[in-house]
Design an enzyme around this catalytic site. Structure first.
Site, short mmCIF file in Angstrom:
data_model
loop_
_atom_site.label_atom_id
_atom_site.label_comp_id
_atom_site.label_asym_id
_atom_site.label_seq_id
_atom_site.Cartn_x
_atom_site.Cartn_y
_atom_site.Cartn_z
CG ASP A 129 7.40 11.37 11.11
OD1 ASP A 129 8.36 12.14 10.43
OD2 ASP A 129 7.56 10.17 10.53
N GLY B 18 9.66 -0.52 5.96
CA GLY B 18 9.41 -1.61 4.84
C GLY B 18 7.77 -1.41 4.45
N PRO B 19 7.40 -2.22 3.60
CG PRO B 19 7.13 -4.19 2.37
CD PRO B 19 8.10 -3.69 3.17
CB ILE C 256 12.24 4.28 7.53
CG1 ILE C 256 13.71 3.94 7.52
CG2 ILE C 256 11.54 4.16 8.67
CD1 ILE C 256 14.71 4.45 6.40
CG LEU D 153 -1.89 -1.23 1.26
CD1 LEU D 153 -2.45 -1.40 2.85
CD2 LEU D 153 -3.07 -0.76 0.25
N GLY D 154 2.00 1.12 0.51
CA GLY D 154 2.99 2.23 0.40
C GLY D 154 4.46 1.74 1.47
N1 LIG Z 1 -3.62 2.36 7.43
C1 LIG Z 1 -3.01 2.47 6.32
N2 LIG Z 1 -3.86 2.31 5.10
C2 LIG Z 1 -3.27 2.44 3.81
N3 LIG Z 1 -1.99 2.73 3.40
C3 LIG Z 1 -1.29 2.88 4.52
C4 LIG Z 1 -1.54 2.81 5.94
N4 LIG Z 1 -0.61 2.98 6.87
C5 LIG Z 1 0.51 3.43 5.81
N5 LIG Z 1 0.03 3.28 4.72
C6 LIG Z 1 0.93 3.53 3.50
O1 LIG Z 1 2.43 3.13 3.78
C7 LIG Z 1 3.35 4.03 3.89
C8 LIG Z 1 4.32 3.99 4.87
O2 LIG Z 1 3.71 3.96 6.11
P1 LIG Z 1 4.11 4.46 7.44
O3 LIG Z 1 4.40 6.03 7.31
O4 LIG Z 1 3.42 4.06 8.66
O5 LIG Z 1 5.59 3.68 7.81
P2 LIG Z 1 6.94 4.22 8.30
O6 LIG Z 1 7.78 2.76 7.83
O7 LIG Z 1 6.69 4.41 9.62
O8 LIG Z 1 7.27 5.14 7.32
P3 LIG Z 1 8.26 6.59 7.54
O9 LIG Z 1 9.32 6.31 6.57
O10 LIG Z 1 7.35 7.86 7.10
O11 LIG Z 1 8.77 6.70 8.71
C9 LIG Z 1 2.54 5.40 4.00
O12 LIG Z 1 3.08 6.67 3.56
C10 LIG Z 1 1.29 5.08 3.36
O13 LIG Z 1 1.32 5.34 1.76
#
Ligand SMILES: Nc1ncnc2c1ncn2[C@@H]1O[C@H](COP(=O)(O)OP(=O)(O)OP(=O)(O)O)[C@@H](O)[C@H]1O
Length: 482
Positions: free
Chosen positions: A148, A34-35, A32, A28-29
């Protein structure tokens, strides 16, 4: 639904695969950590988003604080948390993960949505901004600073016009203890808040500011971010930018942030209301003690009576590269603004110019034996120093940076890591380190953040017993995905 009340979700140790079908190959996205993948609850068929975090104190804190803020309509809901061992393809052994089952945000990121809109009015921007502010108000009311707040972490429930907007990613959140103690710091880590805190303390001493007004770095950092997000929403580009664009935060940009130097260029701002500009100005006030706090923001009349004039931002953000640049620049600015933690700000004893400390250090090193705790301590100092060198380089890379120096620093740090080699290697491999160099262009700000947290972990283990999460030492369920 998970065990416990809405704010006391307990992590489950049974396999997530008993309850959910996970689409491991879909994303979905990616952040850092991971996916983030889609998954479906077997019983109900409802779709959720699954965030897999390598289980460590930082991840436990993320889960803990996100769950603590659960239950607000503008915060992505955590439905379930699992503590499972997982072996991903290509990995030799199963590893411990915390799996967060999150409310699915089918509508994606807010700025992506804005870029696809034909039209965005100041009134609509005010509506979005109000929702983000309500989420922040909820966090701050619980004394949680998100730290953040950035466009990528503001998501929409679906693709409809009246989709709800929600704040996600508590990966940098922390309980705001309002600590003003910054005994030592190196120039690399001096955030505006730190400098201003010293000024503020001096003012408090002189009685210029009433002591009743709570002053904290972390919440004011959120307020600054809100100002940046609002500014971008109104015009399509960030308030602080460099004349010479770079993927790194330049000295020029740093100076602009520190001095609060930004303006409202005529082309995009001429028809934005003065009310909106005033909100931006009072959020981006260089002195955090004069910045609006979240309670002030939620009472702003502009939120309700913003005019219906059309903004230029959708057209400006529509350029994909510019959206990426906005996200990257904002992440880097947050890296600078987040208050450094004490262990990171203390000078390692090895660096000290204090003759007594140097003498003590010299005596220690002449007595060193392999199992001597003093020797271990100084080995840890070496580790920390090598990590600090990488952080310093990431935050202020030289103009002619070609990554070779960074690679060299990392290789050196790998040879020195003995206190927490696994976590260090995890951070590197999450950023695609192949043992010698990074396979992809990395976000140095992020690397600096992760290493700062590792140093905190080394110095100050998390009080796990204060968390509501189950320890999963017993009854861990290995899930092999290979
Ligand atoms: N609940 C959700 N529903 C749909 N997509 C999501 C959801 N949570 C996160 N995503 C997707 O995944 C991406 C990464 O999620 P998130 O920011 O929680 O991860 P992270 O590893 O903590 O990222 P960062 O690099 O910003 O610290 C988001 O930018 C979004 O596109």
């Amino acid at each position: 639904m998970a065990e416990g009340g809405k704010n006391s979700l307990k992590s489950k140790t049974q396999s997530i695969l008993n309850d959910y079908d996970v689409e491991w190959n879909e994303t979905l996205g990616t952040g850092i950590s991971g996916p983030v993948r889609p998954c479906k609850r077997k019983k109900t068929g409802i779709r959720y988003a699954l965030k897999c975090l390598p289980d460590n104190p930082k991840a436990q804190m993320e889960v803990y604080l996100h769950v603590m803020c659960n239950g607000h309509p503008n915060i992505v809901k955590v439905h379930d948390v699992y503590a499972n061992d997982i072996q991903f393809p290509g990995e030799k052994h199963p590893k411990a993960y915390l799996l967060m089952v999150l409310e699915m945000m089918e509508g994606g990121e807010l700025f992506d949505r804005i870029s696809k809109r034909k039209r965005l009015t100041e009134r609509q921007a005010a509506k979005y901004f109000k929702k983000i502010s309500m989420a922040v108000q909820h966090c701050h009311s619980l004394n949680v600073a998100h730290r953040d707040l950035k466009p990528e972490n503001i998501l929409l429930t679906d693709n409809t016009e009246d989709a709800e907007l929600k704040l996600s990613d508590f990966g940098f959140a922390k309980i705001d203890d309002g600590n003003l103690q910054t005994p030592y710091f190196t120039p690399y880590y001096v955030a505006p808040q730190v400098l201003e805190a010293h000024r503020h303390q001096a003012k408090l001493k002189k009685g210029i500011i009433p002591t009743s007004k709570p002053y904290t770095y972390d919440k004011s950092c959120d307020m600054w971010s809100l100002g940046v997000i609002l500014y971008i929403m109104l015009c399509g580009y960030p308030p602080f930018y460099s004349e010479t664009p770079s993927r790194h935060i330049t000295m020029e940009m740093r100076r602009k942030i520190l001095s609060g130097e930004f303006d409202f260029p005529e082309d995009e701002w001429s028809h934005v209301s003065d009310g909106a500009k005033d909100v931006v100005k009072s959020l981006l006030h260089v002195d955090p003690s004069y910045r609006l706090n979240i309670e002030d923001v939620t009472k702003l009349s502009w939120l309700e009576d913003a005019p219906d004039n059309e903004l230029h931002s959708p057209a400006v953000i529509a350029d994909k590269q510019s959206l990426e640049d906005i996200n990257m620049a904002h992440s880097q600015q947050l890296t600078i603004l987040r208050k450094p933690e004490c262990p990171l700000t203390l000078k390692p004893i090895t660096d000290s110019h204090n003759p007594i400390l140097r003498k003590r250090k010299y005596r220690q090193s002449s007595k060193e034996e392999p199992d001597n705790p003093v020797s271990k301590a100084s080995t840890c100092e070496m580790n920390v120093k090598s990590l600090r060198n990488i952080i310093a380089y990431c935050i202020l890379p030289p103009k002619d940076d070609d990554e070779s120096v960074l690679n060299e620093l990392i290789r050196k740090a790998i040879t020195l890591q003995s206190c927490s080699p696994t976590h260090f290697m995890e951070i590197l491999s999450a950023m695609e380190w192949d043992g010698d160099r990074f396979k992809v262009k990395i976000d140095k700000g992020k690397l600096a953040e992760r290493l700062s947290e590792l140093i905190q972990d080394l110095n100050r283990p998390m009080p796990l017993e204060s968390m509501e999460l189950n320890s999963h030492e017993n009854g861990r369920v290995p899930n092999s995905l290979s």
